[in-house]
Write a protein that holds these residues in place. Structure first.
Motif, short mmCIF file in Angstrom:
data_model
loop_
_atom_site.label_atom_id
_atom_site.label_comp_id
_atom_site.label_asym_id
_atom_site.label_seq_id
_atom_site.Cartn_x
_atom_site.Cartn_y
_atom_site.Cartn_z
N UNK A 104 1.48 -0.22 12.62
CA UNK A 104 1.47 0.95 13.64
C UNK A 104 0.77 2.15 13.06
N UNK A 105 1.26 2.21 11.75
CA UNK A 105 1.16 3.62 11.16
C UNK A 105 1.28 3.23 9.57
N UNK A 106 -0.17 3.30 9.04
CA UNK A 106 -0.45 2.93 7.65
C UNK A 106 0.31 3.83 6.79
N UNK A 107 0.86 5.13 7.17
CA UNK A 107 1.49 5.98 6.10
C UNK A 107 3.19 5.74 5.98
N UNK A 108 3.70 4.81 6.96
CA UNK A 108 4.95 4.49 6.76
C UNK A 108 5.34 3.69 5.66
N UNK A 109 6.17 3.93 4.64
CA UNK A 109 6.48 3.23 3.70
C UNK A 109 7.86 2.32 3.76
N UNK A 110 7.98 1.38 3.14
CA UNK A 110 8.95 0.18 3.29
C UNK A 110 10.25 0.82 3.52
#
Length: 352
Positions: free
Chosen positions: A299-305
């Motif tokens: 959904x949001x590629x900028x979200x890290x694990x």
């Protein structure tokens, strides 16, 4: 299944309606409520989008009759349908659009009693021959007898018989499915329950919390309210967003970009702190953690694990923990050794 908890008046049921407005199509709205678009299709002004249903839970719901209905012989053998069942069937007819059911004041009655069939069915999700399957919430219609089966099909699908059915049409497939498999859950159905914790409500059992994501909506932004910004806080869903919502993987280990190694290390460390408590995490939590991390990335590629695990911890792990100092001891302090500043929202909750 999602639980929207928090103080009264923060827009819990409103946000479910907004999700439906953001994803409804003009064709479906016209099919079910043509009067609502007589002056043009204005999605944000639709009071009841066709992919939205609000059920107000009553305190006397101590069995599932009000949810899945029942066979009655009064006035001739027939099946008593409910808005919930009719809404599930509507979702089956339009599987490329998300459908949102809001259970308002969900915990005015014990959820595991009136929602037993649903809670069981969502645990049985699988893909068989490319088809999304669950256990039925209503047994195969043919088990009710030919007369009642025909009445059920006519009511839910329409009068479909060999003379007017189009082979391989959605109606034909639904008739066959309902007759032989019963009413199962479609993959595009989302159930969101609003929750207020006060003296009139029941607390949630871990059986329910294990099967749901919990979001606490206690933040009140008066600056946005008084400037009207809270009325325009959602965008129309594009086809990609709808697809991400509907075509979700079921097994976390098969989900792309699930950061399985990081998730395993984190959950193992958390479980060591939860050892010998009733709050210990099982395989279900691990599967959903992998699914959530994967979904967050897509959904949001900028979200890290770590951000994804922070949200997951708030929704799925900390919501399970309850008790006073005598019953949980130093558990919250012990968890802070793992749920540290790398997970700011969850760490803040532990401090509180």
């Amino acid at each position: 299944l999602m639980l929207l908890a928090g103080i009264s008046g923060t827009g819990k049921s409103r946000i479910v309606r907004k999700l439906a407005q953001a994803s409804i199509t003009e064709d479906i709205q016209k099919l079910y409520d043509p009067k609502s678009i007589e002056n043009g299709f204005k999605r944000w002004e639709l009071h009841k989008p066709a992919n939205f249903e609000l059920l107000q839970v009553k305190p006397n719901w101590h069995n599932s009759l009000e949810v899945v209905g029942y066979k009655s012989n009064i006035g001739g053998a027939h099946y008593e349908f409910t808005p919930f069942v009719e809404f599930v069937v509507r979702a089956w007819k339009h599987q490329d659009v998300p459908f949102f059911l809001c259970l308002d004041e969900m915990n005015l009655a014990p959820v595991e009693q009136y929602f037993a069939e649903f809670l069981s069915a969502i645990e049985s999700r699988s893909i068989e021959n490319g088809e999304y399957e669950t256990d039925p919430i209503i047994k195969p219609f043919m088990n009710f007898g030919e007369e009642v089966c025909t009445q059920m099909i006519n009511h839910l699908v329409g009068k479909v018989d060999a003379s007017n059915v189009i082979p391989d049409s959605i109606e034909a497939k639904l008739v066959e499915r309902f007759k032989t498999k019963g009413l199962t859950l479609p993959k595009n159905l989302f159930v969101l329950g609003t929750v207020n914790m006060d003296e009139t409500t029941f607390s949630f059992s871990r059986k329910v919390l294990d099967r749901a994501m919990s979001i606490v909506m206690n933040d009140v932004e008066y600056d946005k309210f008084f400037t009207g910004e809270t009325e325009n806080d959602m965008a129309e869903f594009d086809d990609r967003t709808k697809s991400l919502l509907i075509n979700r993987p079921i097994r976390g280990l098969e989900a792309e970009d699930n950061d399985a190694e990081v998730v395993e290390q984190y959950l193992t460390a958390v479980n060591e702190k939860l050892n010998n408590t009733p709050f210990k995490l099982g395989y279900r939590a691990a599967n959903e953690a992998l699914l959530y991390v994967s979904a967050a990335h897509h959904f949001d590629g900028s979200v890290d694990v770590n951000s994804a695990l922070d949200e997951f911890t708030l929704m799925k792990i900390l919501s399970r923990i309850e008790g006073d100092k005598r019953s949980i001891g130093n558990l919250l302090q012990d968890l802070q050794q793992v749920i540290n500043e790398s997970y700011p929202a969850s760490n803040k909750k532990l401090v509180q």
